[in-house]
Design an enzyme around this catalytic site. Sequence first.
Site: not given
Lengths: 48, 549
Positions: B223, B227, B374-376, B439-440
């Site tokens: 996580h 950041y 989301h993380f894209h 996912r995956r």
Amino acid sequence: MAKLITAARQTKQEKEPALKGTLASVFLLGFFIIFSWVSVYFLFLHRL
Amino acid sequence: MAQPLEKVDHRDAKLALAHLFVAFTALALGGFAGLLQTLVRSGKFELPSGISYYTILTTHGVLLGLVLTTFFIIGFQFAAVSRTTGALSDGSRRTGWIGFWLMTIGTAMSAFFILTGKASVLYTFYAPLQAHAGFYIGLALVVVGSWVSGFAMFAHYARWRKTHRGQASPLLAFMSVTNMVLWLVCSLGVAATVVFQLIPWSLGLTDRVNVLLSRTLFWYFGHPLVYFWLLPAYMVWYAVIPKVIGGKMFSDSLARLAFILFLLFSIPVGFHHQLLEPGISPFWKYVQVVLTFMVIIPSLMTAFAMFATFESYGRSQGATGWFGWLRKLPWSDARFFAPFVGMLFFIPAGTGGIINASHQLNQVVHNTIWVTGHFHLTVATTVVLTFFGASYWLIPHLTGRVMTKAMNRLAIIQTIVWAVGMTFMSGSMHVAGLLGAPRRSAFSTYGNSPQALEWIPYQIAQAVGGTILFIGIILILVIVINLAFFAPKGETEFPVAEAAAPYERAALALENWKLWIGLVVALILIAYTVPIIDIIQNAPPGSKGYKLW
């Protein structure tokens, strides 16, 4: 003269910029977050 | 007579450029792997025989999530530190080069084992999937190399402070150091699992691995990794963009405080990635969710500061009304436009993050392709578009060239292409995820189940978006190659903004590293000590390794 300039600078510095657009923007952002969160929460409740 | 531009020392420029070249090479290879993935998942395309979907998935994740980001960030930060606190000493620069080569050798080693099909374990390399030991050793070298580079920055910063007693350090140097402290503390977790668990296990020195412990150590790192990606983008937003638009930074102290809050609250929060994992007490999950929500505070502070910077500038240019200031922003300048679009995408990205971290809502989206969507948005749009925007001045600054109007226009088009492609791809990932698409995994109709058939139109939309994004990658590579080798010779500014209020005493208190690092350690001990003892003491027998490809 120098004193006058310093005083003018201080007044300028102390004057807060008008940020009503910023206020509205952060409120809109907050509403978007709450709306999205509540939408998925209702989806969760619906699927219980 | 015009003042000469403040420049990054030419020897430091070489070090920074070396990092950027590896980063953009990773973008080319990893981006191509991403295109192939979206095509496979549409169900309309099959990889030539012998190539596994999971090999290209691992290639994509490792090259873009770990290599592109880490190399760009360290290169950018070396340039930022050199620009704001002076040329690196010979020792620091040499240390920086040692870090670079360790990272590069590690990357090449991991890439070799991925591409030869011996490490299709995805970028999260979850046990009990077991890769060849060379993959883990390569990753360990990348992490150790990044530490070496971090120490070079710390040494340079410490030297600057010694010769500038009583002064707050330049904002970009302070931010770079904060980000490297964050990285050093969080990467201890991934180093621990790789060195003490996964390497001995993959070499056959141990038979079984404590899966929960390895995943917990991974997310202790995973996580704050987000950041570590985001903070350099925030550096550009806080300390560069105000200068690019011709305005001033809203508040230097607010920016520093936001960074310290990110340092404090981005590490003891890994359990929100493990909310559905058995073996961790709900109480400790709750504690870490509360800490996760604390990270919202500096994120919203950043949103406020950005709006305030833009509005203050617009009003200084005579803007009126509630949103008249928007019209005063330099929309035709790619150095502003690309990061600004990145900021816009951070609104749904951050919102998605809050949803992911809420326990009940996590049950709706966990392990679905929503998370990929989301993380894209976070890393592949907000962070990456900001990095692209920074490249438009950083690369010509380092190579002694200038960006032409034609290249600026192409950069604007690139940003639009990226935004459109990502809207298609990430938008359809979010919707398909809410409909339960995993996912995956590679394409499957799951025995023609009606639910799985429902996902297919969204998977085709992902392929359309992925194809548009690949065009975006080609465009950025054209721009980067032009800026590095073919743009006209000249001088480009490394923009560094001034604060609206020139001196704020709070800045000094925010450099009390003993206090802040002490608090970081205390929060980590509170959040992790009891659950990790529990995970070790009450562990099941452990798992042997699996190679499912």
